[in-house]
Design a protein around this motif. Structure first.
Motif, PDB file in Angstrom:
ATOM      1  N   ARG A  66      22.220  36.170  62.265  1.00 32.66           N
ATOM      2  CA  ARG A  66      21.862  36.212  60.848  1.00 32.66           C
ATOM      3  C   ARG A  66      20.708  37.169  60.594  1.00 32.66           C
ATOM      4  N   GLU A  67      19.717  37.106  61.469  1.00 34.01           N
ATOM      5  CA  GLU A  67      18.533  37.950  61.286  1.00 34.01           C
ATOM      6  C   GLU A  67      18.036  38.406  62.659  1.00 34.01           C
ATOM      7  N   PRO A  68      18.861  39.256  63.317  1.00 37.78           N
ATOM      8  CA  PRO A  68      18.510  39.645  64.695  1.00 37.78           C
ATOM      9  C   PRO A  68      17.158  40.344  64.788  1.00 37.78           C
ATOM     10  N   ARG A  69      16.800  41.123  63.784  1.00 35.00           N
ATOM     11  CA  ARG A  69      15.519  41.826  63.889  1.00 35.00           C
ATOM     12  C   ARG A  69      14.346  40.847  63.858  1.00 35.00           C
ATOM     13  N   ALA A  70      14.482  39.807  63.057  1.00 37.33           N
ATOM     14  CA  ALA A  70      13.416  38.801  63.008  1.00 37.33           C
ATOM     15  C   ALA A  70      13.338  38.061  64.345  1.00 37.33           C
ATOM     16  N   VAL A  71      14.494  37.756  64.911  1.00 36.38           N
ATOM     17  CA  VAL A  71      14.510  37.095  66.226  1.00 36.38           C
ATOM     18  C   VAL A  71      13.882  38.007  67.276  1.00 36.38           C
ATOM     19  N   LEU A  72      14.265  39.279  67.253  1.00 43.07           N
ATOM     20  CA  LEU A  72      13.711  40.223  68.235  1.00 43.07           C
ATOM     21  C   LEU A  72      12.194  40.319  68.110  1.00 43.07           C
ATOM     22  N   ARG A  73      11.692  40.264  66.895  1.00 43.81           N
ATOM     23  CA  ARG A  73      10.235  40.327  66.688  1.00 43.81           C
ATOM     24  C   ARG A  73       9.548  39.152  67.374  1.00 43.81           C
ATOM     25  N   GLU A  74      10.211  37.971  67.375  1.00 44.54           N
ATOM     26  CA  GLU A  74       9.628  36.811  68.055  1.00 44.54           C
ATOM     27  C   GLU A  74       9.551  37.031  69.564  1.00 44.54           C
ATOM     28  N   PHE A  75      10.412  37.913  70.061  1.00 48.72           N
ATOM     29  CA  PHE A  75      10.364  38.261  71.484  1.00 48.72           C
ATOM     30  C   PHE A  75       9.475  39.487  71.726  1.00 48.72           C
ATOM     31  N   GLY A  76       8.832  39.958  70.665  1.00 50.30           N
ATOM     32  CA  GLY A  76       7.926  41.102  70.810  1.00 50.30           C
ATOM     33  C   GLY A  76       8.630  42.442  70.776  1.00 50.30           C
ATOM     34  N   VAL A  77       9.858  42.458  70.281  1.00 49.09           N
ATOM     35  CA  VAL A  77      10.606  43.717  70.220  1.00 49.09           C
ATOM     36  C   VAL A  77      10.717  44.149  68.762  1.00 49.09           C
ATOM     37  N   GLU A  78      10.109  45.279  68.457  1.00 48.42           N
ATOM     38  CA  GLU A  78      10.171  45.842  67.095  1.00 48.42           C
ATOM     39  C   GLU A  78      10.975  47.126  67.185  1.00 48.42           C
ATOM     40  N   LEU A  79      12.114  47.148  66.508  1.00 52.44           N
ATOM     41  CA  LEU A  79      12.983  48.318  66.594  1.00 52.44           C
ATOM     42  C   LEU A  79      12.752  49.231  65.398  1.00 52.44           C
ATOM     43  N   PRO A  80      12.918  50.542  65.601  1.00 53.19           N
ATOM     44  CA  PRO A  80      12.843  51.455  64.452  1.00 53.19           C
ATOM     45  C   PRO A  80      13.889  51.064  63.410  1.00 53.19           C
ATOM     46  N   ALA A  81      13.557  51.287  62.144  1.00 58.58           N
ATOM     47  CA  ALA A  81      14.445  50.869  61.055  1.00 58.58           C
ATOM     48  C   ALA A  81      15.815  51.522  61.163  1.00 58.58           C
ATOM     49  N   GLN A  82      15.846  52.751  61.713  1.00 56.99           N
ATOM     50  CA  GLN A  82      17.137  53.459  61.767  1.00 56.99           C
ATOM     51  C   GLN A  82      18.009  53.020  62.939  1.00 56.99           C
ATOM     52  N   THR A  83      17.460  52.222  63.855  1.00 57.19           N
ATOM     53  CA  THR A  83      18.275  51.754  64.977  1.00 57.19           C
ATOM     54  C   THR A  83      19.297  50.738  64.487  1.00 57.19           C
ATOM     55  N   ARG A  84      20.538  50.937  64.870  1.00 52.96           N
ATOM     56  CA  ARG A  84      21.575  49.973  64.500  1.00 52.96           C
ATOM     57  C   ARG A  84      21.553  48.826  65.506  1.00 52.96           C
ATOM     58  N   VAL A  85      21.558  47.599  65.014  1.00 49.69           N
ATOM     59  CA  VAL A  85      21.561  46.427  65.891  1.00 49.69           C
ATOM     60  C   VAL A  85      22.973  45.857  65.925  1.00 49.69           C
ATOM     61  N   ARG A  86      23.512  45.740  67.122  1.00 53.79           N
ATOM     62  CA  ARG A  86      24.839  45.130  67.280  1.00 53.79           C
ATOM     63  C   ARG A  86      24.666  43.821  68.016  1.00 53.79           C
ATOM     64  N   VAL A  87      25.163  42.752  67.416  1.00 52.16           N
ATOM     65  CA  VAL A  87      25.060  41.432  68.048  1.00 52.16           C
ATOM     66  C   VAL A  87      26.441  41.045  68.553  1.00 52.16           C
ATOM     67  N   HIS A  88      26.498  40.629  69.809  1.00 45.71           N
ATOM     68  CA  HIS A  88      27.774  40.271  70.431  1.00 45.71           C
ATOM     69  C   HIS A  88      27.806  38.772  70.677  1.00 45.71           C
ATOM     70  N   ASP A  89      28.800  38.112  70.089  1.00 46.66           N
ATOM     71  CA  ASP A  89      28.929  36.658  70.228  1.00 46.66           C
ATOM     72  C   ASP A  89      29.885  36.367  71.383  1.00 46.66           C
ATOM     73  N   SER A  90      29.344  35.742  72.425  1.00 49.84           N
ATOM     74  CA  SER A  90      30.101  35.519  73.659  1.00 49.84           C
ATOM     75  C   SER A  90      31.068  34.357  73.498  1.00 49.84           C
ATOM     76  N   THR A  91      32.068  34.332  74.360  1.00 48.16           N
ATOM     77  CA  THR A  91      32.938  33.170  74.459  1.00 48.16           C
ATOM     78  C   THR A  91      33.031  32.788  75.934  1.00 48.16           C
ATOM     79  N   ALA A  92      33.687  31.679  76.193  1.00 51.75           N
ATOM     80  CA  ALA A  92      33.824  31.231  77.577  1.00 51.75           C
ATOM     81  C   ALA A  92      34.509  32.298  78.422  1.00 51.75           C
ATOM     82  N   ASP A  93      35.406  33.047  77.799  1.00 55.99           N
ATOM     83  CA  ASP A  93      36.206  33.995  78.562  1.00 55.99           C
ATOM     84  C   ASP A  93      35.692  35.424  78.476  1.00 55.99           C
ATOM     85  N   MET A  94      34.779  35.704  77.554  1.00 55.22           N
ATOM     86  CA  MET A  94      34.274  37.064  77.407  1.00 55.22           C
ATOM     87  C   MET A  94      32.765  37.021  77.268  1.00 55.22           C
ATOM     88  N   ARG A  95      32.097  37.596  78.274  1.00 52.62           N
ATOM     89  CA  ARG A  95      30.637  37.522  78.301  1.00 52.62           C
ATOM     90  C   ARG A  95      30.074  38.924  78.408  1.00 52.62           C
TER      91      ARG A  95
END
Lengths: 112, 213
Positions: free
Chosen positions: B147-176
């Motif tokens: 929902r808000e990967p950039r906010a989550v990343l900030r909690e881990f101390g990772v601040e990405l440039p605004a122009q960086t595209r963030v791709r989030v991959h949702d895993s399944t039991a069969d695809m990791r």
């Protein structure tokens, strides 16, 4: 939460939630054993990861909030083994009673 | 020496400190684990040696394995191409036993940052990296990473440039998934062993960046 209508509790992607808790712990031996039992039993074809997931999801949100990860896993492993006919619920109950009667700690149940 | 030691004050009869996990009364669930394990052994489903071997095998799976894969991808373009084409096969090529799971490697670049999550449960490339960190399994991470990967990343101390595209991959039991982090600047000429030491667990989940030399 209107954007989660129609979803079950475990389907939590996209919901609002607080800050991610960053604490970590080393897995205790009993947790590693639960993990090992899951891997071994599924490897032997007694149940599948989907069977584990079904049991975990059917426990509901209350169990997710109240019990730890491997507490829920051993419950789900147990449920699948009973369903697979490996042992009966009566056998499990009797054995848990017997384990309790041996003592309170791992040293007393003679379990390493 | 009998196994009753009510007044041990943290020291066992043999003079060693007790492991805290072994010194408290067993919980209901821990008793269940003992009972299930004993029944499985008695029924001939498994053996104590097999359980111990499985625990050892899982203990041997650590982020260092993934770090070796990443370091090789950084130094061997042909391997990186194979890794991106078929993560499972490329890892097996390095003799990692990753089982039946379908491992997908996703590459961070100057323009794209990848993040992995399992919104439904806790699917993780465990056969390569070992067991997932606790936070990976929390409601907070599972809910918010998509929902808000950039906010989550900030909690881990990772601040990405605004122009960086963030791709989030949702895993399944069969695809990791595993993230191949971008190779840090200033690492030209480093060998793969030194490079692997820069690759953190979190950098392969996407919640961190590799160390800089």
């Amino acid at each position: 939460m209107t954007d989660t209508d129609g979803r079950r509790w475990h389907d939590m992607g996209g919901q609002t939630a607080g800050p991610v808790p960053l604490d970590e712990h080393d897995h205790a031996l009993w947790e590693k054993r639960v993990d090992a039992l899951m891997v071994l039993c599924s490897g032997k074809g007694l149940f599948t990861v989907d069977g584990l997931r079904r049991a975990l999801e059917d426990m509901g949100e209350d169990a997710f909030e109240r019990h730890s990860y491997y507490e829920r896993w051993i419950a789900a492993v147990n449920q699948n083994l009973v369903e697979a006919g490996v042992y009966t619920l009566a056998e499990l109950g009797a054995r848990m009673h017997e384990v309790a009667a041996r003592g309170e700690t791992y040293a007393q149940v003679n379990d390493g | 020496m009998p196994h009753d030691h009510p007044d041990h004050a943290g020291i066992s009869a043999s003079g060693h400190p007790f492991r805290p996990d072994n010194d408290t009364p067993l919980t209901y669930w821990q008793r269940m684990e003992v009972a299930v394990r004993e029944l499985l052994i008695e029924k001939g489903v498994t053996t104590p040696a097999e359980i111990a071997a499985q625990i050892d095998a899982m203990d041997a799976r650590t982020p260092a394995n993934g770090a070796r894969v990443v370091a090789r991808a950084w130094t061997d373009p042909a391997f990186k191409a194979r890794l991106l084409a078929d993560g499972s096969a490329a890892c097996r090529e390095m003799d990692f036993d990753i089982g039946a799971l379908n491992l997908v490697a996703v590459e961070n670049t100057d323009d794209v940052h990848n993040l992995i999550v399992c919104t439904l449960c806790s699917c993780y490339p465990r056969n390569l990296l070992g067991l997932p960190p606790d936070w990976y399994k929390t409601r907070e991470y599972r809910s918010r990473a998509v929902r808000e990967p950039r906010a989550v990343l900030r909690e881990f101390g990772v601040e990405l440039p605004a122009q960086t595209r963030v791709r989030v991959h949702d895993s399944t039991a069969d695809m990791r998934y595993i993230v191949i982090p971008a190779r840090p600047p200033g690492t030209e000429g480093m060998d793969s062993t030194s490079l692997a030491a820069l690759v953190t667990r979190d950098s392969m989940i996407g919640t961190g960046l590799p160390r800089c030399p």
